[in-house]
Design an enzyme around this catalytic site. Structure first.
Site, PDB file in Angstrom:
ATOM      1  N   LYS A   1      -0.091   3.759  -2.606  1.00 32.12           N
ATOM      2  CA  LYS A   1      -1.103   4.809  -2.480  1.00 32.12           C
ATOM      3  C   LYS A   1      -0.501   6.205  -2.299  1.00 32.12           C
ATOM      4  O   LYS A   1      -1.209   7.201  -2.443  1.00 32.12           O
ATOM      5  CB  LYS A   1      -2.058   4.470  -1.339  1.00 32.12           C
ATOM      6  CG  LYS A   1      -2.927   3.254  -1.675  1.00 32.12           C
ATOM      7  CD  LYS A   1      -3.626   2.683  -0.470  1.00 32.12           C
ATOM      8  CE  LYS A   1      -4.381   1.407  -0.866  1.00 32.12           C
ATOM      9  NZ  LYS A   1      -4.687   0.548   0.276  1.00 32.12           N
TER      10      LYS A   1
ATOM     11  N   SER B   1       0.796  -1.235   0.000  1.00 34.40           N
ATOM     12  CA  SER B   1       0.000   0.000   0.000  1.00 34.40           C
ATOM     13  C   SER B   1       0.823   1.277   0.000  1.00 34.40           C
ATOM     14  O   SER B   1       0.241   2.372  -0.043  1.00 34.40           O
ATOM     15  CB  SER B   1      -0.952   0.011   1.192  1.00 34.40           C
ATOM     16  OG  SER B   1      -2.054  -0.835   0.963  1.00 34.40           O
TER      17      SER B   1
ATOM     18  N   SER C   1      -6.262   3.150   4.655  1.00 34.32           N
ATOM     19  CA  SER C   1      -5.663   2.527   3.467  1.00 34.32           C
ATOM     20  C   SER C   1      -6.713   1.839   2.612  1.00 34.32           C
ATOM     21  O   SER C   1      -6.541   0.704   2.168  1.00 34.32           O
ATOM     22  CB  SER C   1      -4.570   1.524   3.874  1.00 34.32           C
ATOM     23  OG  SER C   1      -3.705   1.240   2.804  1.00 34.32           O
TER      24      SER C   1
END
Length: 297
Positions: free
Chosen positions: A88, A85, A144
């Site tokens: 992101k 993640s 997230s």
């Protein structure tokens, strides 16, 4: 398009200078020439802090001083690896360039089902809800949310494939030459994972933290939407440390536990990345020890 009121009370002038303004609390950081992130690390001394560095757990670890450009610690920092993640961060970078913070995005069932079907973390978004981009960035970066990532990519690609192409174009323009994205969230795909390096991700974090909106969001522990429908907590346990300003956590089986972290200490912005840690909680201790070591040396 008429000028819109900037989310979070940050001036439009500051937002417009996203790619070139550092935190006013710091000495002026190394300014990147238009394009390559490699320009963040100008010709610098190879001297490391005087004290012995703490043990850096993880398959790859990188720490640098974004104010001076000095590299402080390099453990396999150029090794290409999945980053989960941490992906992101780039998603937010592209959205902040493409969107107005008060644009509204309608959540579709496909956004929610994407996260469910791929075992991704979610912001528990409800199909049919319409949220401002500013709120969706909290949904993206605090819990997230893969559902938030999918919604933003779908709208600002337009289409997920188009958005991923923008992510890779941005990586190229910033000089992140060891980075490839395959989606907007970092989840594994049947066609394989994307990849990056600890060094590339630290440089991307440094660039994105020049945006005061991004910095404010990643420095927030808890956030509730204005209508009270959603309440999100940050997955980043570093925020209680002195000067901590984010940045992002991540995990997949292939990537292990990952962390991009940053703190402002003694008029210096310290930024680090841990990739491929086996122990979720140990990454917090490692990052905290590295920040203390860099600040005190």
């Amino acid at each position: 398009m008429p000028t819109r009121k900037l989310f979070l009370g940050v001036s439009m002038a500051a937002f417009a200078l996203f790619t070139g303004v550092a935190s006013p609390a710091l000495a002026q950081p190394v300014t990147a020439a238009p394009g390559p992130a490699a320009a963040l690390v100008r010709e610098h001394t190879t001297a490391f802090p005087a004290y012995t560095a703490p043990h850096a757990y993880g398959r790859a670890v990188y720490l640098f001083d974004a104010t001076t450009g000095q590299e402080l610690l390099d453990k396999n920092a150029g090794k290409r690896m999945p980053v989960a993640s941490l992906t992101k961060i780039m998603t937010a970078y592209v959205v902040l360039r493409e969107a107005n913070l008060d644009d509204r995005v309608k959540i579709k069932r496909e956004d929610v089902e994407y996260a469910w079907n791929n075992d991704g973390t979610t912001a528990d978004l409800e199909p049919g809800d319409s949220l401002p981009v500013g709120e969706l960035l909290y949904a993206l970066l605090l819990p997230s949310g893969a559902d938030a990532a999918h919604a933003l990519a779908r709208v600002y690609g337009p289409g997920v494939d188009g958005f991923v192409a923008k992510m890779n174009a941005a990586a190229k323009s910033l000089g992140l030459n060891d980075t490839l994205y395959v989606n907007a969230d970092g989840l594994p795909t049947r066609a394989g994972d994307g990849y990056s390096t600890a060094r590339d991700q630290a440089r991307l974090a440094a660039i994105t933290l020049r945006n005061p909106v991004f910095t404010e969001i990643t420095s927030t522990r808890h956030h509730s939407t204005g209508d009270g429908r959603y309440d999100w907590s940050n997955t980043n346990h570093m925020l209680g440390l002195p000067g901590a300003i984010g940045v992002k956590t991540g995990f997949t089986n292939a990537a292990g536990f990952c962390l991009a972290f940053a703190a402002d200490r003694h008029d210096h912005r310290l930024i680090g990345v841990i990739l491929g840690e086996d122990d979720s909680s140990r990454r917090w201790d490692t990052a905290g020890s590295l920040l203390d070591w860099a600040a005190e040396s």
